[in-house]
Design a protein around this motif. Structure first.
Motif, PDB file in Angstrom:
ATOM      1  N   ILE A 182       0.839  -1.200   0.000  1.00 50.52           N
ATOM      2  CA  ILE A 182       0.000   0.000   0.000  1.00 50.52           C
ATOM      3  C   ILE A 182       0.874   1.251   0.000  1.00 50.52           C
ATOM      4  CG2 ILE A 182      -1.557   1.389   1.420  1.00 50.52           C
ATOM      5  CD1 ILE A 182      -2.959  -1.184   2.255  1.00 50.52           C
ATOM      6  N   LEU A 183       1.876   1.268   0.862  1.00 52.96           N
ATOM      7  CA  LEU A 183       2.758   2.433   0.951  1.00 52.96           C
ATOM      8  C   LEU A 183       3.524   2.632  -0.351  1.00 52.96           C
ATOM      9  CD1 LEU A 183       4.119   1.915   4.580  1.00 52.96           C
ATOM     10  CD2 LEU A 183       2.241   3.394   3.833  1.00 52.96           C
ATOM     11  N   ARG A 184       3.939   1.549  -0.980  1.00 59.09           N
ATOM     12  CA  ARG A 184       4.648   1.659  -2.262  1.00 59.09           C
ATOM     13  C   ARG A 184       3.717   2.163  -3.359  1.00 59.09           C
ATOM     14  NH1 ARG A 184       8.172  -3.989  -1.902  1.00 59.09           N
ATOM     15  NH2 ARG A 184       9.876  -3.137  -0.613  1.00 59.09           N
ATOM     16  N   ASP A 185       2.462   1.720  -3.339  1.00 60.73           N
ATOM     17  CA  ASP A 185       1.499   2.223  -4.317  1.00 60.73           C
ATOM     18  C   ASP A 185       1.304   3.725  -4.170  1.00 60.73           C
ATOM     19  OD1 ASP A 185       1.108  -0.253  -5.422  1.00 60.73           O
ATOM     20  OD2 ASP A 185      -0.786  -0.659  -4.382  1.00 60.73           O
ATOM     21  N   LEU A 186       1.259   4.196  -2.939  1.00 58.03           N
ATOM     22  CA  LEU A 186       1.110   5.625  -2.692  1.00 58.03           C
ATOM     23  C   LEU A 186       2.337   6.391  -3.178  1.00 58.03           C
ATOM     24  CD1 LEU A 186      -0.451   5.483   0.891  1.00 58.03           C
ATOM     25  CD2 LEU A 186      -1.640   5.982  -1.254  1.00 58.03           C
TER      26      LEU A 186
END
Length: 315
Positions: A182-186
């Protein structure tokens, strides 16, 4: 941030006074004025009998076997609601990502293995919609009220993931297959849109986590387990999204002070939460000598504090 529900637990977006100056999204942890946002985990997506949170909660991002139609990419009502909020002065929303895990995947031993199909697509579309309207978002991860429900309470294996917080191996799998992606997608969205403001104002690691402990859910999760999760997850956010603050939306000022301050977490300044958040639905006043602010010494905590939820009724 305001929510309002009726006696049947049907929830709609409720917008209170939005006439105050808006805090720039990048100043959320250090700003000096009111930040006008609304909760966005429930909306008018279906008729009133289908609007209860048990039917629509946590289905905006990624495939969910209960109701795939509510995904952001499939739901034009999301854009309509954002337009409505923006038209009355709403600057941002608080949006729940994985409140009870129904949009995640698990193996036979209930070890997290990933997110529902299309999660990244939904997340990016949400950011696109927010950015286009000059709105920001506090992304809330899990919800203590629902994440730690007993597995047998409703819909079987879809719910009841207290072991993910309690068990170090399952917790690490949760980080590796859910939180870090999720953090990488952001971060990827920000890199792909260098000329646009990043809509993410903060990451809320968990809503009312105290209510997910064994005292309320009987699943063996202690507050110390929740604190371990918060320390570890805060570190991950700081690593993968530098400059984006983290918080915990706790149910009361008392539980905020008892469990989520730097002192309660046993961390040095800068290693815990970047700002504090609490909810207040009681009759006790916030201000004055007998108010919440004075009783719990909120002015002495040394960080920005947000009243993150309060009742819209008779506000």
């Amino acid at each position: 941030i305001v929510t309002q529900g009726d006696a049947n637990n049907n929830w709609d977006i409720f917008v209170a006074d939005l006439s105050r100056t808006i805090v720039p999204r990048h100043q959320l942890a250090t700003g000096t004025d009111v930040y006008n946002m609304v909760n966005f985990p429930w909306g008018k997506y279906f008729n009133s009998t289908q609007n209860m949170y048990v039917y629509t909660y946590g289905m905006d991002f990624g495939f969910c076997p209960l109701l795939d139609a509510k995904r952001v990419v499939n739901n034009p009502q999301v854009a309509t609601d954002l337009d409505t909020l923006r038209s009355v002065g709403g600057e941002g929303i608080r949006w729940f990502l994985i409140p009870d895990g129904r949009n995640l995947t698990f193996d036979a031993n209930r070890v997290p293995t990933g997110r529902g199909a299309g999660f990244r697509e939904d997340l990016w579309m949400a950011l696109d919609l927010l950015s286009a309207r000059q709105m920001s978002v506090i992304l809330t991860l899990i919800d203590g009220n629902t994440w730690c429900k007993p597995p047998s309470e409703w819909q079987g294996a879809l719910f009841g993931h207290g072991e993910v917080i309690l068990n170090p191996a399952k917790r690490q799998a949760f980080y590796n297959t859910v939180i870090i992606p999720i953090l990488r997608d952001l971060a990827d969205w920000a890199a792909a849109h260098p000329s646009e403001p990043f809509p993410v104002a903060a990451i809320d690691l968990g809503n009312e986590l105290y209510f997910g402990t064994s005292t309320f859910r009987g699943t063996g999760v202690m507050i110390t387990d929740m604190q371990t999760y918060v320390r570890e997850a805060a570190t991950l956010v700081h690593q993968h999204l530098p400059g984006i603050p983290v918080t915990v939306g706790e149910a009361s000022a008392e539980t905020l002070v008892n469990y989520w301050t730097d002192r309660a977490l046993g961390v040095a300044p800068g290693q815990g939460l970047d700002f504090y958040s609490f909810h207040h639905y009681g009759a006790q006043p916030l201000q004055g000598p007998n108010g919440v602010r004075a009783q719990y010494g909120l002015d002495q905590l040394g960080k920005r504090i947000y009243l993150q939820e309060f009742s819209g009724k008779n506000a």
